[in-house]
Design an enzyme around this catalytic site. Structure first.
Site, PDB file in Angstrom:
ATOM      1  N   HIS A 285      35.504 -14.291  37.375  1.00 35.50           N
ATOM      2  CA  HIS A 285      37.123 -14.911  37.063  1.00 35.50           C
ATOM      3  C   HIS A 285      37.339 -15.648  37.453  1.00 35.50           C
ATOM      4  O   HIS A 285      37.868 -15.942  38.578  1.00 35.50           O
ATOM      5  CB  HIS A 285      37.786 -13.965  36.865  1.00 35.50           C
ATOM      6  CG  HIS A 285      39.600 -14.466  36.233  1.00 35.50           C
ATOM      7  ND1 HIS A 285      39.621 -14.312  34.740  1.00 35.50           N
ATOM      8  CD2 HIS A 285      40.409 -14.339  37.038  1.00 35.50           C
ATOM      9  CE1 HIS A 285      41.399 -14.646  34.434  1.00 35.50           C
ATOM     10  NE2 HIS A 285      41.716 -14.722  35.914  1.00 35.50           N
TER      11      HIS A 285
ATOM     12  N   ARG B   1      43.056 -16.823  25.145  1.00 35.54           N
ATOM     13  CA  ARG B   1      43.442 -15.798  24.019  1.00 35.54           C
ATOM     14  C   ARG B   1      44.912 -15.811  24.140  1.00 35.54           C
ATOM     15  O   ARG B   1      45.898 -15.420  24.963  1.00 35.54           O
ATOM     16  CB  ARG B   1      42.779 -14.576  25.191  1.00 35.54           C
ATOM     17  CG  ARG B   1      41.405 -13.483  25.920  1.00 35.54           C
ATOM     18  CD  ARG B   1      41.638 -12.322  26.647  1.00 35.54           C
ATOM     19  NE  ARG B   1      40.620 -12.361  27.603  1.00 35.54           N
ATOM     20  CZ  ARG B   1      39.987 -11.428  28.414  1.00 35.54           C
ATOM     21  NH1 ARG B   1      41.386 -11.120  28.693  1.00 35.54           N
ATOM     22  NH2 ARG B   1      39.168 -11.435  29.271  1.00 35.54           N
TER      23      ARG B   1
ATOM     24  N   TYR C 133      36.400  -7.152  43.269  1.00 35.72           N
ATOM     25  CA  TYR C 133      37.236  -6.725  43.326  1.00 35.72           C
ATOM     26  C   TYR C 133      36.866  -5.667  42.244  1.00 35.72           C
ATOM     27  O   TYR C 133      35.889  -5.987  40.762  1.00 35.72           O
ATOM     28  CB  TYR C 133      37.849  -8.126  42.730  1.00 35.72           C
ATOM     29  CG  TYR C 133      38.823  -8.122  42.163  1.00 35.72           C
ATOM     30  CD1 TYR C 133      40.126  -7.899  42.865  1.00 35.72           C
ATOM     31  CD2 TYR C 133      39.936  -8.109  40.824  1.00 35.72           C
ATOM     32  CE1 TYR C 133      41.989  -7.964  42.464  1.00 35.72           C
ATOM     33  CE2 TYR C 133      40.911  -8.281  40.443  1.00 35.72           C
ATOM     34  CZ  TYR C 133      41.422  -8.012  41.360  1.00 35.72           C
ATOM     35  OH  TYR C 133      43.195  -8.091  40.964  1.00 35.72           O
TER      36      TYR C 133
ATOM     37  N   HIS D  98      44.937 -15.876  31.091  1.00 31.43           N
ATOM     38  CA  HIS D  98      43.774 -16.525  29.744  1.00 31.43           C
ATOM     39  C   HIS D  98      44.987 -16.786  28.763  1.00 31.43           C
ATOM     40  O   HIS D  98      44.494 -17.391  28.041  1.00 31.43           O
ATOM     41  CB  HIS D  98      43.150 -15.061  29.081  1.00 31.43           C
ATOM     42  CG  HIS D  98      41.490 -14.882  30.236  1.00 31.43           C
ATOM     43  ND1 HIS D  98      41.098 -15.662  29.959  1.00 31.43           N
ATOM     44  CD2 HIS D  98      41.023 -13.500  31.159  1.00 31.43           C
ATOM     45  CE1 HIS D  98      39.556 -15.099  30.308  1.00 31.43           C
ATOM     46  NE2 HIS D  98      39.950 -14.432  31.335  1.00 31.43           N
TER      47      HIS D  98
ATOM     48  N   HIS E 114      35.770  -6.223  38.368  1.00 29.38           N
ATOM     49  CA  HIS E 114      34.956  -7.812  38.052  1.00 29.38           C
ATOM     50  C   HIS E 114      33.296  -7.523  38.365  1.00 29.38           C
ATOM     51  O   HIS E 114      33.153  -8.755  39.022  1.00 29.38           O
ATOM     52  CB  HIS E 114      35.938  -8.632  38.839  1.00 29.38           C
ATOM     53  CG  HIS E 114      36.890  -9.673  37.928  1.00 29.38           C
ATOM     54  ND1 HIS E 114      38.393  -8.371  37.883  1.00 29.38           N
ATOM     55  CD2 HIS E 114      36.811 -10.197  37.320  1.00 29.38           C
ATOM     56  CE1 HIS E 114      38.708  -8.758  37.030  1.00 29.38           C
ATOM     57  NE2 HIS E 114      38.372  -9.841  36.459  1.00 29.38           N
TER      58      HIS E 114
ATOM     59  N   ASP F 218      30.488  -7.810  37.133  1.00 26.81           N
ATOM     60  CA  ASP F 218      29.977  -8.365  35.859  1.00 26.81           C
ATOM     61  C   ASP F 218      30.647  -9.266  35.341  1.00 26.81           C
ATOM     62  O   ASP F 218      29.575 -10.123  34.272  1.00 26.81           O
ATOM     63  CB  ASP F 218      29.985  -6.719  34.583  1.00 26.81           C
ATOM     64  CG  ASP F 218      31.137  -7.464  34.077  1.00 26.81           C
ATOM     65  OD1 ASP F 218      32.380  -7.366  34.465  1.00 26.81           O
ATOM     66  OD2 ASP F 218      31.434  -6.066  32.824  1.00 26.81           O
ATOM     67  N   HIS F 219      30.965 -10.134  36.479  1.00 26.97           N
ATOM     68  CA  HIS F 219      31.484 -11.373  35.761  1.00 26.97           C
ATOM     69  C   HIS F 219      32.367 -11.976  36.693  1.00 26.97           C
ATOM     70  O   HIS F 219      32.612 -11.175  37.437  1.00 26.97           O
ATOM     71  CB  HIS F 219      32.467 -11.721  34.422  1.00 26.97           C
ATOM     72  CG  HIS F 219      33.645 -11.174  34.896  1.00 26.97           C
ATOM     73  ND1 HIS F 219      33.795  -9.572  34.234  1.00 26.97           N
ATOM     74  CD2 HIS F 219      34.563 -11.313  34.830  1.00 26.97           C
ATOM     75  CE1 HIS F 219      34.902  -9.617  34.766  1.00 26.97           C
ATOM     76  NE2 HIS F 219      35.878 -10.809  34.784  1.00 26.97           N
TER      77      HIS F 219
ATOM     78  N   ASP G  62      36.191 -16.530  32.203  1.00 29.31           N
ATOM     79  CA  ASP G  62      35.283 -15.448  33.177  1.00 29.31           C
ATOM     80  C   ASP G  62      33.676 -16.654  32.375  1.00 29.31           C
ATOM     81  O   ASP G  62      33.511 -17.229  31.655  1.00 29.31           O
ATOM     82  CB  ASP G  62      35.615 -14.446  31.881  1.00 29.31           C
ATOM     83  CG  ASP G  62      36.629 -13.492  32.011  1.00 29.31           C
ATOM     84  OD1 ASP G  62      37.611 -14.390  33.175  1.00 29.31           O
ATOM     85  OD2 ASP G  62      36.973 -12.422  31.595  1.00 29.31           O
TER      86      ASP G  62
END
Length: 244
Positions: free
Chosen positions: A228, A170, A220, A186, A223, A225-226, A193
C-alpha cells in the site's frame, strides 16, 4: 498501447501536413504535446503554472524519504528532482528543464496527462465520476494523477518492469464494501495498492525514493498480500518483513 499508437500516427500526420504547407519551424519553437506544452526553459527562481506542471511529472524523483511540493516555485528541491529525472533517463543532468527534458516528458505521457503505463481507469475501479470520497471529485482525480507519475518513476527504477495496481480511489461506499478504514487515504484518491511482481519487498523498499509518505507491506497487519502506497501529512512506513 492502442492510444499510444494512435498518438504516434496523429503526430506523423500533423508533421506531414506542416511539411506540405511549406511551414518551417524555427530552432526556438517548442515541440507541442497533446496534454501540455512548455514554452520556456525553467530553472531556479522561475514560478508559475508551467513549473507546477513540471513538478507533477518529476514528483517521483524527490530523493529518499522526501516529497516534492507542487507549489509552482522552482527552488532547490525541484532542481534536484529534475536532476534525478534527467539522470534516470540518461539526459544531461543540470537540474534545468529545457527542451530535452520536456521532450522526454512528452514521450512518457499520453494526451490526458497520465504517464503511458498507467491510466485513470486503473486508479479508480469504484466509479467513473470520482465522487463520493473525502475530497471533491476533481481533487481525487488530481491526487491520482500525481500518484501515477510517482508510479512511473518507481516502475522505471525497477527496470521498467510492469507494476500491477489492485485498488486506487474509493468512495465511502466502496471503501466500506472493501472493509477499509474510515481514515483510509483511498478516500482521497492518493492511495494505491500493488500486487503481482516485482516482489512486495522490492516495491516497498524502492518506493521510499519516490515521494510516498505512507508505505505498508509484508509484516504489517493485513498487508502480506499487497503493498500500500499513499500520501499523508506525516511519514509512516511499515513493512517489517522487508526491513522497513
Amino acid at each position: 498501447m492502442l492510444r499510444r499508437a494512435l498518438r504516434v500516427v496523429l503526430t506523423i500526420v500533423m508533421f506531414s501536413t506542416v511539411a506540405l504547407a511549406g511551414t518551417v519551424a524555427t530552432a526556438g519553437t517548442a515541440h507541442a504535446d497533446g496534454c501540455y506544452t512548455w514554452n520556456r526553459t525553467l530553472n531556479q527562481g522561475a514560478s508559475g503554472e508551467d513549473v507546477r506542471q513540471l513538478q507533477i511529472r518529476v514528483s517521483g524523483y524527490p530523493g529518499y524519504g522526501a516529497v516534492l511540493a507542487l507549489d509552482g516555485e522552482y527552488g532547490p528541491a525541484t532542481a534536484a528532482a529534475v536532476r534525478r529525472f534527467q539522470q534516470a533517463y540518461g539526459l544531461g543532468a543540470d537540474g534545468i528543464a529545457g527542451q530535452q527534458t520536456f521532450n522526454k516528458i512528452y514521450d512518457l505521457q499520453d494526451n490526458d496527462c497520465t504517464p503511458i503505463h498507467f491510466t485513470y481507469a486503473e486508479l479508480n475501479r469504484c466509479n467513473t465520476t470520482w465522487a463520493g470520497g473525502n475530497v471533491s471529485a476533481a481533487q481525487a482525480r488530481a491526487n491520482a494523477l500525481v500518484n501515477m507519475w510517482k508510479l512511473e518513476a518507481l516502475r522505471h527504477a525497477l527496470g521498467d518492469r510492469a507494476i500491477t495496481t489492485s485498488s486506487g480511489f474509493r468512495s465511502v461506499s466502496c471503501n466500506n464494501a472493501a472493509g477499509g478504514s474510515a481514515t483510509s487515504r483511498h478516500l482521497y484518491g492518493d492511495a494505491i495498492d500493488l500486487t503481482g511482481t516485482p516482489s512486495f519487498c522490492q516495491l516497498a523498499q524502492q518506493a521510499r525514493n519516490h515521494g510516498f509518505r505512507e508505505i505498508l507491506g509484508p509484516g504489517y497487519p493485513d498487508h502480506n498480500d499487497h503493498v500500500h502506497l499513499a500520501n499523508r501529512s506525516s511519514q509512516f512506513w511499515s513493512a517489517p518483513s522487508c526491513g522497513i
